[in-house]
Design a protein around this motif. Structure first.
Motif, PDB file in Angstrom:
ATOM      1  N   VAL A 225       0.824  -1.215   0.000  1.00 48.69           N
ATOM      2  CA  VAL A 225       0.000   0.000   0.000  1.00 48.69           C
ATOM      3  C   VAL A 225       0.853   1.258   0.000  1.00 48.69           C
ATOM      4  CG1 VAL A 225      -1.913  -1.160   1.148  1.00 48.69           C
ATOM      5  CG2 VAL A 225      -0.188   0.000   2.532  1.00 48.69           C
ATOM      6  N   LEU A 226       2.148   1.111  -0.047  1.00 46.69           N
ATOM      7  CA  LEU A 226       3.042   2.265  -0.046  1.00 46.69           C
ATOM      8  C   LEU A 226       3.203   2.828  -1.453  1.00 46.69           C
ATOM      9  CD1 LEU A 226       5.939   1.061   2.296  1.00 46.69           C
ATOM     10  CD2 LEU A 226       4.121   2.697   2.861  1.00 46.69           C
ATOM     11  N   PRO A 227       3.473   4.128  -1.573  1.00 49.45           N
ATOM     12  CA  PRO A 227       3.845   4.680  -2.887  1.00 49.45           C
ATOM     13  C   PRO A 227       5.130   4.029  -3.384  1.00 49.45           C
ATOM     14  CG  PRO A 227       3.311   6.426  -1.323  1.00 49.45           C
ATOM     15  CD  PRO A 227       3.377   5.161  -0.529  1.00 49.45           C
ATOM     16  N   GLU A 228       5.357   4.114  -4.690  1.00 49.63           N
ATOM     17  CA  GLU A 228       6.473   3.414  -5.306  1.00 49.63           C
ATOM     18  C   GLU A 228       7.816   3.757  -4.659  1.00 49.63           C
ATOM     19  OE1 GLU A 228       8.576   0.855  -7.658  1.00 49.63           O
ATOM     20  OE2 GLU A 228       6.409   1.016  -7.398  1.00 49.63           O
ATOM     21  N   ARG A 229       8.037   5.056  -4.385  1.00 50.30           N
ATOM     22  CA  ARG A 229       9.328   5.462  -3.813  1.00 50.30           C
ATOM     23  C   ARG A 229       9.550   4.824  -2.457  1.00 50.30           C
ATOM     24  NH1 ARG A 229      11.071   9.748  -0.522  1.00 50.30           N
ATOM     25  NH2 ARG A 229      13.233  10.347  -0.882  1.00 50.30           N
ATOM     26  N   TRP A 230       8.511   4.832  -1.614  1.00 56.75           N
ATOM     27  CA  TRP A 230       8.634   4.244  -0.286  1.00 56.75           C
ATOM     28  C   TRP A 230       8.730   2.730  -0.361  1.00 56.75           C
ATOM     29  CZ3 TRP A 230       9.932   6.935   3.836  1.00 56.75           C
ATOM     30  CH2 TRP A 230       9.701   8.322   3.829  1.00 56.75           C
ATOM     31  N   ARG A 231       8.129   2.140  -1.378  1.00 61.60           N
ATOM     32  CA  ARG A 231       8.229   0.697  -1.541  1.00 61.60           C
ATOM     33  C   ARG A 231       9.676   0.297  -1.813  1.00 61.60           C
ATOM     34  NH1 ARG A 231       4.784   0.011  -5.625  1.00 61.60           N
ATOM     35  NH2 ARG A 231       3.044  -0.055  -4.149  1.00 61.60           N
ATOM     36  N   ARG A 232      10.345   1.065  -2.651  1.00 66.73           N
ATOM     37  CA  ARG A 232      11.736   0.750  -2.943  1.00 66.73           C
ATOM     38  C   ARG A 232      12.601   0.943  -1.704  1.00 66.73           C
ATOM     39  NH1 ARG A 232      12.603   3.663  -8.887  1.00 66.73           N
ATOM     40  NH2 ARG A 232      10.627   2.932  -9.811  1.00 66.73           N
ATOM     41  N   MET A 234      11.617   0.525   1.342  1.00 67.18           N
ATOM     42  CA  MET A 234      11.339  -0.593   2.242  1.00 67.18           C
ATOM     43  C   MET A 234      12.117  -1.833   1.821  1.00 67.18           C
ATOM     44  SD  MET A 234       7.630  -1.940   3.553  1.00 67.18           S
ATOM     45  CE  MET A 234       7.510  -3.168   4.881  1.00 67.18           C
ATOM     46  N   VAL A 235      12.213  -2.066   0.523  1.00 66.30           N
ATOM     47  CA  VAL A 235      13.020  -3.187   0.037  1.00 66.30           C
ATOM     48  C   VAL A 235      14.480  -2.988   0.446  1.00 66.30           C
ATOM     49  CG1 VAL A 235      13.878  -4.383  -2.017  1.00 66.30           C
ATOM     50  CG2 VAL A 235      11.475  -3.700  -1.874  1.00 66.30           C
ATOM     51  N   LEU A 236      14.976  -1.766   0.306  1.00 65.56           N
ATOM     52  CA  LEU A 236      16.344  -1.462   0.728  1.00 65.56           C
ATOM     53  C   LEU A 236      16.517  -1.728   2.215  1.00 65.56           C
ATOM     54  CD1 LEU A 236      19.174  -0.303   0.300  1.00 65.56           C
ATOM     55  CD2 LEU A 236      18.203   1.989   0.623  1.00 65.56           C
ATOM     56  N   ALA A 237      15.516  -1.358   3.015  1.00 67.42           N
ATOM     57  CA  ALA A 237      15.584  -1.591   4.462  1.00 67.42           C
ATOM     58  C   ALA A 237      15.673  -3.082   4.772  1.00 67.42           C
ATOM     59  CB  ALA A 237      14.369  -0.974   5.146  1.00 67.42           C
ATOM     60  N   TRP A 238      14.913  -3.898   4.031  1.00 65.24           N
ATOM     61  CA  TRP A 238      14.982  -5.334   4.255  1.00 65.24           C
ATOM     62  C   TRP A 238      16.352  -5.877   3.871  1.00 65.24           C
ATOM     63  CZ3 TRP A 238      12.168  -7.828   7.404  1.00 65.24           C
ATOM     64  CH2 TRP A 238      10.814  -7.532   7.586  1.00 65.24           C
ATOM     65  N   MET A 259      14.346 -13.101  -4.530  1.00 63.95           N
ATOM     66  CA  MET A 259      12.924 -12.883  -4.800  1.00 63.95           C
ATOM     67  C   MET A 259      12.493 -11.452  -4.501  1.00 63.95           C
ATOM     68  SD  MET A 259      11.837 -15.578  -6.136  1.00 63.95           S
ATOM     69  CE  MET A 259      13.447 -15.343  -6.913  1.00 63.95           C
ATOM     70  N   MET A 260      13.147 -10.778  -3.572  1.00 61.12           N
ATOM     71  CA  MET A 260      12.784  -9.392  -3.264  1.00 61.12           C
ATOM     72  C   MET A 260      13.049  -8.462  -4.449  1.00 61.12           C
ATOM     73  SD  MET A 260      11.380  -9.279  -0.321  1.00 61.12           S
ATOM     74  CE  MET A 260      11.440  -7.544   0.146  1.00 61.12           C
ATOM     75  N   LEU A 261      13.851  -8.922  -5.415  1.00 58.51           N
ATOM     76  CA  LEU A 261      14.081  -8.129  -6.623  1.00 58.51           C
ATOM     77  C   LEU A 261      12.807  -7.951  -7.443  1.00 58.51           C
ATOM     78  CD1 LEU A 261      17.475  -9.652  -7.836  1.00 58.51           C
ATOM     79  CD2 LEU A 261      17.127  -7.458  -6.684  1.00 58.51           C
ATOM     80  N   ALA A 262      11.802  -8.785  -7.202  1.00 59.07           N
ATOM     81  CA  ALA A 262      10.544  -8.678  -7.948  1.00 59.07           C
ATOM     82  C   ALA A 262       9.830  -7.367  -7.654  1.00 59.07           C
ATOM     83  CB  ALA A 262       9.629  -9.859  -7.607  1.00 59.07           C
ATOM     84  N   PHE A 263      10.189  -6.684  -6.578  1.00 61.48           N
ATOM     85  CA  PHE A 263       9.576  -5.402  -6.241  1.00 61.48           C
ATOM     86  C   PHE A 263      10.230  -4.235  -6.984  1.00 61.48           C
ATOM     87  CE2 PHE A 263       8.202  -7.786  -2.486  1.00 61.48           C
ATOM     88  CZ  PHE A 263       6.897  -7.340  -2.355  1.00 61.48           C
ATOM     89  N   LEU A 264      11.358  -4.465  -7.612  1.00 59.77           N
ATOM     90  CA  LEU A 264      12.147  -3.367  -8.162  1.00 59.77           C
ATOM     91  C   LEU A 264      12.043  -3.295  -9.687  1.00 59.77           C
ATOM     92  CD1 LEU A 264      15.369  -3.844  -6.004  1.00 59.77           C
ATOM     93  CD2 LEU A 264      13.426  -2.316  -5.568  1.00 59.77           C
TER      94      LEU A 264
END
Length: 299
Positions: A225-232, A234-238, A259-264
């Protein structure tokens, strides 16, 4: 109700660039080779195990899979490597992809039928099963595809389910004591690095870390539910979290990290790297890099 179903379908099948799937495939199949040959090779020596120690998992009971033998594990091991080499080239994307899914998943099954099951490989199996459904996809293919969108979305859901269900399991089997006891202290004592051992002098930080881990896993679904910028971000944080875990207790969830690369937007990152490289190359032969003219030379 109909509108809700339509919105859900639009979200699940949101078109995505085929180039993104093609790039993800390259990383996925390259990891299969690295994993089988260097990282997760326990399936190989289980071929020597006495069948009496074989305890079939649910999949094994449903499919009546036999105990491991030396011939079986060799076929699965090198079959998955050979299939991955073909799949990386992009040729026969469906046949090669499903062949890798079969051999690699069975090879992992062999490894887990004699001991613990690693939960970081479930979403990777999902990716191996779904990526071939997209069909032909080139690295520079700019077309949008619902099939590509669904495959990526399913992998995303699997990756986040890995986090969320991990915290559910912690609380289900460990209860409140998982976050209120010395869980991380014990992990550092057992397999800690010099960096991890520094935290033994401040155990309250590890106690807080247990709450942070469970809280972050329970809230991992927020990424959708995050905007695209915040989603990226969050992936970086993980990724930073996993880097910290590896630096302190040498545990890494390698297939899950893939698999987390699927978000990018992998194709966008690739284009930026290519543009930077071309700019760098052109700068090396540009006017500023050429020798200055000799003022004494005759025209």
């Amino acid at each position: 109700m109909e509108r809700s179903v339509s919105r859900l379908r639009g979200w699940l099948f949101e078109p995505a660039p085929l180039a993104r799937v093609a790039l993800l495939r390259v990383v996925v199949y390259a990891f299969v080779i690295v994993d089988v040959v260097f990282l997760h090779t326990s399936g190989w020596y289980h071929g020597f195990a006495d069948p009496v120690w074989y305890e079939p998992l649910v999949a094994g009971r449903l499919l009546h899979l036999p105990a491991a033998t030396l011939v079986l594990v060799e076929v699965l091991k090198w079959g998955s490597v050979a299939g991955a080499v073909v799949a990386i080239t992009g040729r026969f994307p469906r046949a090669a992809g499903w062949f890798v899914a079969l051999t690699w998943s069975w090879y992992q099954y062999v490894a887990f039928s004699y001991g613990k099951v690693d939960h970081d490989r479930g979403d990777f199996v999902l990716a191996l099963l779904l990526l071939p459904t997209v069909g032909l996809a080139h690295l520079d293919d700019k077309r949008l595809s619902e099939a590509a969108g669904f495959a990526l979305r399913a992998v995303q859901l699997g990756a986040i389910a890995t986090y969320f269900l991990s915290s559910v399991a912690k609380l289900r089997f460990g209860g409140p004591e998982w976050v209120n006891s010395a869980t991380l202290v014990r992990a550092v004592v057992r397999r800690g690095t010099p960096i991890g051992e520094l935290f033994l002098h401040t155990p309250w930080l590890l106690h807080v870390g247990q709450w942070v881990i469970v809280g972050a896993e329970l809230l991992s679904w927020v990424i959708f539910v995050l905007p695209e910028r915040w989603r990226r971000l969050m992936v970086l944080a993980w990724y930073l979290f996993h880097a910290g875990v590896y630096a302190t207790i040498t545990i890494a969830f390698w297939p899950h990290l893939v698999m987390m690369l699927a978000f990018l937007p992998l194709e966008q990152y690739r284009d930026r790297v290519v543009a930077w490289w071309r700019h760098r190359r052109s700068g090396e032969v540009g006017p500023s890099s050429l020798p200055a003219p000799d003022p004494t030379a005759t025209p």
